[in-house]
Design an enzyme around this catalytic site. Structure first.
Site, PDB file in Angstrom:
ATOM      1  N   GLY A  14     -15.138  60.582  26.051  1.00 17.93           N
ATOM      2  CA  GLY A  14     -14.259  61.507  25.323  1.00 17.93           C
ATOM      3  C   GLY A  14     -14.998  62.676  24.697  1.00 17.93           C
ATOM      4  N   SER A  16     -16.794  64.961  26.455  1.00 17.71           N
ATOM      5  CA  SER A  16     -17.080  66.038  27.411  1.00 17.71           C
ATOM      6  C   SER A  16     -16.009  66.081  28.502  1.00 17.71           C
ATOM      7  CB  SER A  16     -18.455  65.755  28.044  1.00 17.71           C
ATOM      8  OG  SER A  16     -18.757  66.699  29.053  1.00 17.71           O
ATOM      9  N   GLY A  17     -15.908  67.227  29.138  1.00 17.87           N
ATOM     10  CA  GLY A  17     -15.117  67.369  30.367  1.00 17.87           C
ATOM     11  C   GLY A  17     -13.703  66.822  30.282  1.00 17.87           C
ATOM     12  N   GLY A  19     -12.534  63.797  29.709  1.00 14.68           N
ATOM     13  CA  GLY A  19     -12.255  62.920  28.558  1.00 14.68           C
ATOM     14  C   GLY A  19     -11.979  63.725  27.301  1.00 14.68           C
ATOM     15  N   TYR A 150     -21.176  56.845  45.306  1.00 15.31           N
ATOM     16  CA  TYR A 150     -20.165  57.333  44.356  1.00 15.31           C
ATOM     17  C   TYR A 150     -18.766  56.983  44.874  1.00 15.31           C
ATOM     18  CZ  TYR A 150     -17.344  60.519  41.528  1.00 15.31           C
ATOM     19  OH  TYR A 150     -16.381  61.041  40.682  1.00 15.31           O
TER      20      TYR A 150
HETATM   21  N1  LIG Z   1     -15.476  66.669  37.374  1.00 15.59           N
HETATM   22  C1  LIG Z   1     -14.998  66.281  38.559  1.00 15.59           C
HETATM   23  O1  LIG Z   1     -14.887  67.085  39.520  1.00 15.59           O
HETATM   24  C2  LIG Z   1     -14.562  64.851  38.773  1.00 15.59           C
HETATM   25  C3  LIG Z   1     -13.867  64.551  39.959  1.00 15.59           C
HETATM   26  C4  LIG Z   1     -13.447  63.237  40.179  1.00 15.59           C
HETATM   27  C5  LIG Z   1     -13.714  62.261  39.234  1.00 15.59           C
HETATM   28  N2  LIG Z   1     -14.407  62.582  38.097  1.00 15.59           N
HETATM   29  C6  LIG Z   1     -14.656  61.498  37.153  1.00 15.59           C
HETATM   30  O2  LIG Z   1     -14.146  61.869  35.896  1.00 15.59           O
HETATM   31  C7  LIG Z   1     -14.873  61.198  34.862  1.00 15.59           C
HETATM   32  C8  LIG Z   1     -15.293  62.208  33.807  1.00 15.59           C
HETATM   33  O3  LIG Z   1     -16.064  63.205  34.452  1.00 15.59           O
HETATM   34  P1  LIG Z   1     -16.333  64.647  33.816  1.00 15.59           P
HETATM   35  O4  LIG Z   1     -16.335  65.594  34.943  1.00 15.59           O
HETATM   36  O5  LIG Z   1     -15.456  64.869  32.654  1.00 15.59           O
HETATM   37  O6  LIG Z   1     -17.859  64.452  33.369  1.00 15.59           O
HETATM   38  P2  LIG Z   1     -18.702  64.884  32.067  1.00 15.59           P
HETATM   39  O7  LIG Z   1     -18.218  66.171  31.525  1.00 15.59           O
HETATM   40  O8  LIG Z   1     -20.123  64.752  32.485  1.00 15.59           O
HETATM   41  O9  LIG Z   1     -18.356  63.738  31.026  1.00 15.59           O
HETATM   42  C9  LIG Z   1     -18.817  62.431  31.194  1.00 15.59           C
HETATM   43  C10 LIG Z   1     -18.569  61.696  29.891  1.00 15.59           C
HETATM   44  O10 LIG Z   1     -18.920  60.316  30.068  1.00 15.59           O
HETATM   45  C11 LIG Z   1     -19.802  59.934  29.010  1.00 15.59           C
HETATM   46  N3  LIG Z   1     -20.652  58.853  29.494  1.00 15.59           N
HETATM   47  C12 LIG Z   1     -21.421  58.840  30.610  1.00 15.59           C
HETATM   48  N4  LIG Z   1     -22.084  57.677  30.698  1.00 15.59           N
HETATM   49  C13 LIG Z   1     -21.708  56.937  29.625  1.00 15.59           C
HETATM   50  C14 LIG Z   1     -22.049  55.650  29.143  1.00 15.59           C
HETATM   51  N5  LIG Z   1     -22.927  54.867  29.793  1.00 15.59           N
HETATM   52  N6  LIG Z   1     -21.470  55.206  28.014  1.00 15.59           N
HETATM   53  C15 LIG Z   1     -20.591  55.987  27.327  1.00 15.59           C
HETATM   54  N7  LIG Z   1     -20.239  57.206  27.722  1.00 15.59           N
HETATM   55  C16 LIG Z   1     -20.793  57.685  28.855  1.00 15.59           C
HETATM   56  C17 LIG Z   1     -20.565  61.227  28.676  1.00 15.59           C
HETATM   57  O11 LIG Z   1     -21.143  61.213  27.387  1.00 15.59           O
HETATM   58  P3  LIG Z   1     -22.711  60.827  27.151  1.00 15.59           P
HETATM   59  O12 LIG Z   1     -23.475  61.440  28.287  1.00 15.59           O
HETATM   60  O13 LIG Z   1     -23.039  61.377  25.817  1.00 15.59           O
HETATM   61  O14 LIG Z   1     -22.759  59.341  27.181  1.00 15.59           O
HETATM   62  C18 LIG Z   1     -19.422  62.224  28.740  1.00 15.59           C
HETATM   63  O15 LIG Z   1     -18.658  62.173  27.559  1.00 15.59           O
HETATM   64  C19 LIG Z   1     -16.028  60.486  35.562  1.00 15.59           C
HETATM   65  O16 LIG Z   1     -15.677  59.135  35.771  1.00 15.59           O
HETATM   66  C20 LIG Z   1     -16.121  61.211  36.904  1.00 15.59           C
HETATM   67  O17 LIG Z   1     -16.673  60.413  37.918  1.00 15.59           O
HETATM   68  C21 LIG Z   1     -14.825  63.855  37.841  1.00 15.59           C
END
Ligand SMILES: NC(=O)c1ccc[n+]([C@@H]2O[C@H](COP(=O)([O-])OP(=O)(O)OC[C@H]3O[C@@H](n4cnc5c(N)ncnc54)[C@H](OP(=O)(O)O)[C@@H]3O)[C@@H](O)[C@H]2O)c1
Length: 249
Positions: A14, A16-17, A19, A150
């Site tokens: 929650g 970043s991005g 969340g 992935y």
């Molecule tokens: N962006 C896309 O194009 C896309 C497409 C399909 C699916 N997704 C999925 O959407 C989800 C969110 O992606 P996003 O693009 O919003 O990425 P993001 O901006 O990198 O955000 C990822 C979030 O997950 C947290 N996180 C990562 N590892 C963690 C851990 N071990 N424990 C607790 N928190 C953790 C990060 O915070 P910290 O690093 O501080 O822990 C951050 O808040 C992911 O599951 C991703 O695979 C994204």
């Protein structure tokens, strides 16, 4: 009308991005949001941005001990969860033949194990009629050259949502379980290390996404809020694609 008035929503990733955009929108819809991440500064900044409706909890959502500590804090603070958004994940994978066991375990732990145990550990706190949403990806139903790991994790998440939706304990509590599958969404996760790589991926998006553009985190958030609210009251076991048409062609 506020669609999530007084609901308690737990959102991993929650800070970043996708969340963070979802946490912001859920707060606007009247929810108390618990946002989870590992980086304290990012979490604090996100909570400040959202305002008084947000509580940041630092936890590693890829480990059972981290999840147990998280759920204990939510129990102490709110005593229940109305919306569980298991969204934290990672995507960067090394080339297939260079993938070693530590990396395999790392991505499985956050993308699959963490989602499964977040659900099981949170289940006793889930209120009747709670909504559970997992973040999968278009990668679960499309071949992605060079990126099997992935895709495999996101297919596991999609499968988990489908099966949990028909679990007898889940049905007895009238809990709904759905997945959201984003396509190419502009977030820190998809920001590349160099401008050349950014250009390459921009060209890929323009050439392969029917809508010829990136999606924004807020566009996924709107779909998640829909799944979280009573507006989706007859939906469970489903997968909502937010992908500009990418997985449809
Ligand atoms: N962006 C896309 O194009 C896309 C497409 C399909 C699916 N997704 C999925 O959407 C989800 C969110 O992606 P996003 O693009 O919003 O990425 P993001 O901006 O990198 O955000 C990822 C979030 O997950 C947290 N996180 C990562 N590892 C963690 C851990 N071990 N424990 C607790 N928190 C953790 C990060 O915070 P910290 O690093 O501080 O822990 C951050 O808040 C992911 O599951 C991703 O695979 C994204």
């Amino acid at each position: 009308m506020h669609t999530l008035k007084d609901k308690v929503a737990l959102i991993t990733g929650g800070s970043s991005g996708i969340g963070l955009a979802t946490a912001r929108l859920m707060a606007e819809e009247g929810a108390h949001v618990v946002i989870v991440g590992r980086d304290e500064q990012k979490l604090e900044a996100a909570a400040n941005e959202i305002g008084h409706a947000a509580i940041p909890i630092r936890a590693d959502a890829s480990s059972i001990s981290g999840i147990n500590a998280l759920i204990a804090k939510v129990k102490e603070t709110y005593g229940r969860i109305d919306v569980l958004f298991a969204n934290a994940g990672m995507s960067d994978c090394p080339p297939i033949l260079e993938t070693d066991e530590p990396f395999f375990d790392e991505i499985m732990d956050i993308n699959v194990k963490g989602v499964f145990f977040l659900f099981t550990k949170a289940f006793p706190l889930l209120a009747a009629n709670a909504s559970v949403i997992f973040t999968s990806s278009v990668a679960h139903n499309k071949g992605r050259p060079g990126d099997p790991l992935y895709s495999m994790t996101k297919a596991a998440v999609r499968s988990l949502g489908r099966t949990l939706a028909m679990d007898e304990d889940v049905l007895a509590k009238k809990v709904r379980v759905n997945t959201v599958s984003p396509g190419t969404i502009q977030t820190p996760l998809t920001k590349q290390d160099t401008s050349e790589m950014d250009e390459m991926i921009n060209n890929y998006v323009a050439a392969t996404v029917p809508m010829q553009r990136w999606g924004q985190a807020n566009e996924v958030a709107k779909a998640v809020v829909f799944l979280a609210s009573d507006n989706s009251s007859y939906m469970t076991g489903s997968d909502l694609l937010v992908d500009g048409g990418l997985a449809q062609i």
